[in-house]
Scaffold this motif. Structure first.
Motif, PDB file in Angstrom:
ATOM      1  N   ALA A 147     -29.753  -5.442  11.421  1.00 60.85           N
ATOM      2  CA  ALA A 147     -30.467  -6.713  11.335  1.00 60.85           C
ATOM      3  C   ALA A 147     -29.560  -7.819  10.790  1.00 60.85           C
ATOM      4  CB  ALA A 147     -31.701  -6.565  10.444  1.00 60.85           C
ATOM      5  N   ARG A 148     -28.556  -7.419  10.034  1.00 59.21           N
ATOM      6  CA  ARG A 148     -27.613  -8.385   9.481  1.00 59.21           C
ATOM      7  C   ARG A 148     -26.366  -8.528  10.355  1.00 59.21           C
ATOM      8  NH1 ARG A 148     -31.005  -6.694   6.055  1.00 59.21           N
ATOM      9  NH2 ARG A 148     -31.545  -7.774   4.155  1.00 59.21           N
ATOM     10  N   GLY A 149     -26.361  -7.811  11.470  1.00 60.38           N
ATOM     11  CA  GLY A 149     -25.249  -7.919  12.409  1.00 60.38           C
ATOM     12  C   GLY A 149     -23.962  -7.306  11.907  1.00 60.38           C
ATOM     13  N   LEU A 150     -24.077  -6.291  11.061  1.00 61.19           N
ATOM     14  CA  LEU A 150     -22.898  -5.647  10.485  1.00 61.19           C
ATOM     15  C   LEU A 150     -22.594  -4.334  11.177  1.00 61.19           C
ATOM     16  CD1 LEU A 150     -23.725  -6.087   6.685  1.00 61.19           C
ATOM     17  CD2 LEU A 150     -22.102  -7.431   8.028  1.00 61.19           C
ATOM     18  N   THR A 151     -21.315  -4.035  11.304  1.00 70.29           N
ATOM     19  CA  THR A 151     -20.898  -2.714  11.765  1.00 70.29           C
ATOM     20  C   THR A 151     -20.820  -1.792  10.552  1.00 70.29           C
ATOM     21  OG1 THR A 151     -18.541  -3.150  11.433  1.00 70.29           O
ATOM     22  CG2 THR A 151     -19.478  -3.747  13.600  1.00 70.29           C
ATOM     23  N   LEU A 152     -20.697  -0.507  10.801  1.00 73.30           N
ATOM     24  CA  LEU A 152     -20.516   0.437   9.696  1.00 73.30           C
ATOM     25  C   LEU A 152     -19.278   0.075   8.890  1.00 73.30           C
ATOM     26  CD1 LEU A 152     -21.347   3.897  11.291  1.00 73.30           C
ATOM     27  CD2 LEU A 152     -22.377   2.948   9.245  1.00 73.30           C
ATOM     28  N   GLU A 153     -18.216  -0.296   9.581  1.00 71.65           N
ATOM     29  CA  GLU A 153     -16.963  -0.651   8.911  1.00 71.65           C
ATOM     30  C   GLU A 153     -17.147  -1.865   8.002  1.00 71.65           C
ATOM     31  OE1 GLU A 153     -17.266  -0.226  12.230  1.00 71.65           O
ATOM     32  OE2 GLU A 153     -15.897   1.405  12.760  1.00 71.65           O
ATOM     33  N   LEU A 159     -19.993  -2.978   6.640  1.00 69.43           N
ATOM     34  CA  LEU A 159     -20.828  -2.629   5.495  1.00 69.43           C
ATOM     35  C   LEU A 159     -20.036  -1.828   4.476  1.00 69.43           C
ATOM     36  CD1 LEU A 159     -23.422  -2.573   3.892  1.00 69.43           C
ATOM     37  CD2 LEU A 159     -24.194  -0.658   5.321  1.00 69.43           C
ATOM     38  N   ALA A 160     -19.234  -0.904   4.943  1.00 68.97           N
ATOM     39  CA  ALA A 160     -18.415  -0.108   4.024  1.00 68.97           C
ATOM     40  C   ALA A 160     -17.480  -1.017   3.227  1.00 68.97           C
ATOM     41  CB  ALA A 160     -17.623   0.937   4.804  1.00 68.97           C
ATOM     42  N   ALA A 161     -16.822  -1.948   3.905  1.00 72.87           N
ATOM     43  CA  ALA A 161     -15.893  -2.850   3.225  1.00 72.87           C
ATOM     44  C   ALA A 161     -16.625  -3.741   2.219  1.00 72.87           C
ATOM     45  CB  ALA A 161     -15.148  -3.705   4.247  1.00 72.87           C
ATOM     46  N   ARG A 162     -17.756  -4.283   2.605  1.00 73.51           N
ATOM     47  CA  ARG A 162     -18.532  -5.156   1.712  1.00 73.51           C
ATOM     48  C   ARG A 162     -19.078  -4.400   0.517  1.00 73.51           C
ATOM     49  NH1 ARG A 162     -22.422  -9.370   4.692  1.00 73.51           N
ATOM     50  NH2 ARG A 162     -20.914 -10.444   5.966  1.00 73.51           N
ATOM     51  N   SER A 163     -19.364  -3.109   0.718  1.00 69.80           N
ATOM     52  CA  SER A 163     -19.969  -2.292  -0.330  1.00 69.80           C
ATOM     53  C   SER A 163     -18.940  -1.636  -1.232  1.00 69.80           C
ATOM     54  CB  SER A 163     -20.835  -1.184   0.295  1.00 69.80           C
ATOM     55  OG  SER A 163     -21.821  -1.742   1.108  1.00 69.80           O
ATOM     56  N   GLY A 164     -17.704  -1.596  -0.782  1.00 69.32           N
ATOM     57  CA  GLY A 164     -16.679  -0.896  -1.544  1.00 69.32           C
ATOM     58  C   GLY A 164     -16.782   0.614  -1.381  1.00 69.32           C
ATOM     59  N   LEU A 165     -17.432   1.041  -0.296  1.00 67.61           N
ATOM     60  CA  LEU A 165     -17.619   2.464  -0.020  1.00 67.61           C
ATOM     61  C   LEU A 165     -16.783   2.854   1.188  1.00 67.61           C
ATOM     62  CD1 LEU A 165     -21.501   2.477  -0.358  1.00 67.61           C
ATOM     63  CD2 LEU A 165     -19.855   3.226  -2.083  1.00 67.61           C
ATOM     64  N   GLY A 206     -18.631   7.757   4.138  1.00 64.77           N
ATOM     65  CA  GLY A 206     -19.750   7.863   3.206  1.00 64.77           C
ATOM     66  C   GLY A 206     -20.979   7.105   3.698  1.00 64.77           C
ATOM     67  N   VAL A 207     -20.752   5.886   4.188  1.00 69.24           N
ATOM     68  CA  VAL A 207     -21.868   5.090   4.704  1.00 69.24           C
ATOM     69  C   VAL A 207     -22.459   5.765   5.939  1.00 69.24           C
ATOM     70  CG1 VAL A 207     -22.559   2.856   5.664  1.00 69.24           C
ATOM     71  CG2 VAL A 207     -20.959   2.934   3.744  1.00 69.24           C
ATOM     72  N   ALA A 208     -21.607   6.255   6.810  1.00 72.99           N
ATOM     73  CA  ALA A 208     -22.081   6.922   8.028  1.00 72.99           C
ATOM     74  C   ALA A 208     -22.909   8.159   7.675  1.00 72.99           C
ATOM     75  CB  ALA A 208     -20.909   7.300   8.923  1.00 72.99           C
ATOM     76  N   TYR A 209     -22.451   8.937   6.705  1.00 73.56           N
ATOM     77  CA  TYR A 209     -23.201  10.133   6.299  1.00 73.56           C
ATOM     78  C   TYR A 209     -24.572   9.766   5.740  1.00 73.56           C
ATOM     79  CZ  TYR A 209     -19.262  13.418   6.771  1.00 73.56           C
ATOM     80  OH  TYR A 209     -18.253  14.218   7.250  1.00 73.56           O
ATOM     81  N   SER A 242     -26.370   8.180  -4.452  1.00 74.20           N
ATOM     82  CA  SER A 242     -26.700   8.054  -5.870  1.00 74.20           C
ATOM     83  C   SER A 242     -27.232   6.643  -6.124  1.00 74.20           C
ATOM     84  CB  SER A 242     -25.439   8.269  -6.718  1.00 74.20           C
ATOM     85  OG  SER A 242     -24.517   7.209  -6.480  1.00 74.20           O
ATOM     86  N   LEU A 243     -27.729   6.412  -7.309  1.00 71.42           N
ATOM     87  CA  LEU A 243     -28.203   5.084  -7.672  1.00 71.42           C
ATOM     88  C   LEU A 243     -27.053   4.079  -7.596  1.00 71.42           C
ATOM     89  CD1 LEU A 243     -30.334   3.126  -8.643  1.00 71.42           C
ATOM     90  CD2 LEU A 243     -29.878   3.897 -10.981  1.00 71.42           C
ATOM     91  N   ALA A 244     -25.882   4.471  -8.066  1.00 75.95           N
ATOM     92  CA  ALA A 244     -24.720   3.577  -8.016  1.00 75.95           C
ATOM     93  C   ALA A 244     -24.378   3.219  -6.574  1.00 75.95           C
ATOM     94  CB  ALA A 244     -23.529   4.231  -8.709  1.00 75.95           C
ATOM     95  N   THR A 245     -24.478   4.188  -5.683  1.00 76.74           N
ATOM     96  CA  THR A 245     -24.194   3.936  -4.268  1.00 76.74           C
ATOM     97  C   THR A 245     -25.236   3.008  -3.664  1.00 76.74           C
ATOM     98  OG1 THR A 245     -23.064   6.052  -4.030  1.00 76.74           O
ATOM     99  CG2 THR A 245     -23.870   5.036  -2.014  1.00 76.74           C
ATOM    100  N   LEU A 246     -26.504   3.191  -4.024  1.00 82.54           N
ATOM    101  CA  LEU A 246     -27.555   2.295  -3.543  1.00 82.54           C
ATOM    102  C   LEU A 246     -27.295   0.859  -3.990  1.00 82.54           C
ATOM    103  CD1 LEU A 246     -30.811   4.385  -4.025  1.00 82.54           C
ATOM    104  CD2 LEU A 246     -29.746   3.695  -1.871  1.00 82.54           C
ATOM    105  N   LEU A 247     -26.833   0.697  -5.213  1.00 73.57           N
ATOM    106  CA  LEU A 247     -26.520  -0.644  -5.709  1.00 73.57           C
ATOM    107  C   LEU A 247     -25.366  -1.259  -4.924  1.00 73.57           C
ATOM    108  CD1 LEU A 247     -26.873  -0.042  -9.554  1.00 73.57           C
ATOM    109  CD2 LEU A 247     -28.480  -1.214  -8.032  1.00 73.57           C
ATOM    110  N   CYS A 248     -24.366  -0.466  -4.602  1.00 78.35           N
ATOM    111  CA  CYS A 248     -23.241  -0.946  -3.798  1.00 78.35           C
ATOM    112  C   CYS A 248     -23.698  -1.328  -2.393  1.00 78.35           C
ATOM    113  CB  CYS A 248     -22.153   0.122  -3.716  1.00 78.35           C
ATOM    114  SG  CYS A 248     -21.264   0.410  -5.252  1.00 78.35           S
ATOM    115  N   LEU A 249     -24.542  -0.514  -1.804  1.00 71.48           N
ATOM    116  CA  LEU A 249     -25.050  -0.809  -0.458  1.00 71.48           C
ATOM    117  C   LEU A 249     -25.879  -2.091  -0.460  1.00 71.48           C
ATOM    118  CD1 LEU A 249     -26.030   2.766   0.718  1.00 71.48           C
ATOM    119  CD2 LEU A 249     -24.228   1.324   1.694  1.00 71.48           C
TER     120      LEU A 249
END
Length: 65
Positions: A9-15, A17-23, A27-30, A39-46
């Protein structure tokens, strides 16, 4: 699936989102494919990467997503 819908919906690719999230891309694909529970920390990053509130990632548990 919820994470994927939010990402698309935000027009982002997996790559992107991963870069913006620092993940990692993997990991994002999984998480998107239900192969890993974040984890909670990962949810906050996402949420940061999606520029949304962390609660928007959890709305599916309220039966609204």
């Amino acid at each position: 699936m919820h994470l994927r819908r939010l990402r698309e919906a935000r027009g982002l690719t997996l790559e992107e989102l991963a870069a913006r999230s620092g993940l990692s891309f993997r990991g994002v694909a999984y998480i998107e494919h239900g192969r890993r529970n974040p984890s909670l920390a990962t949810l906050l990053c996402l949420a940061k990467g999606l520029q949304t509130k962390p609660s928007s990632l959890l709305v599916i548990f309220d039966g609204q997503g």
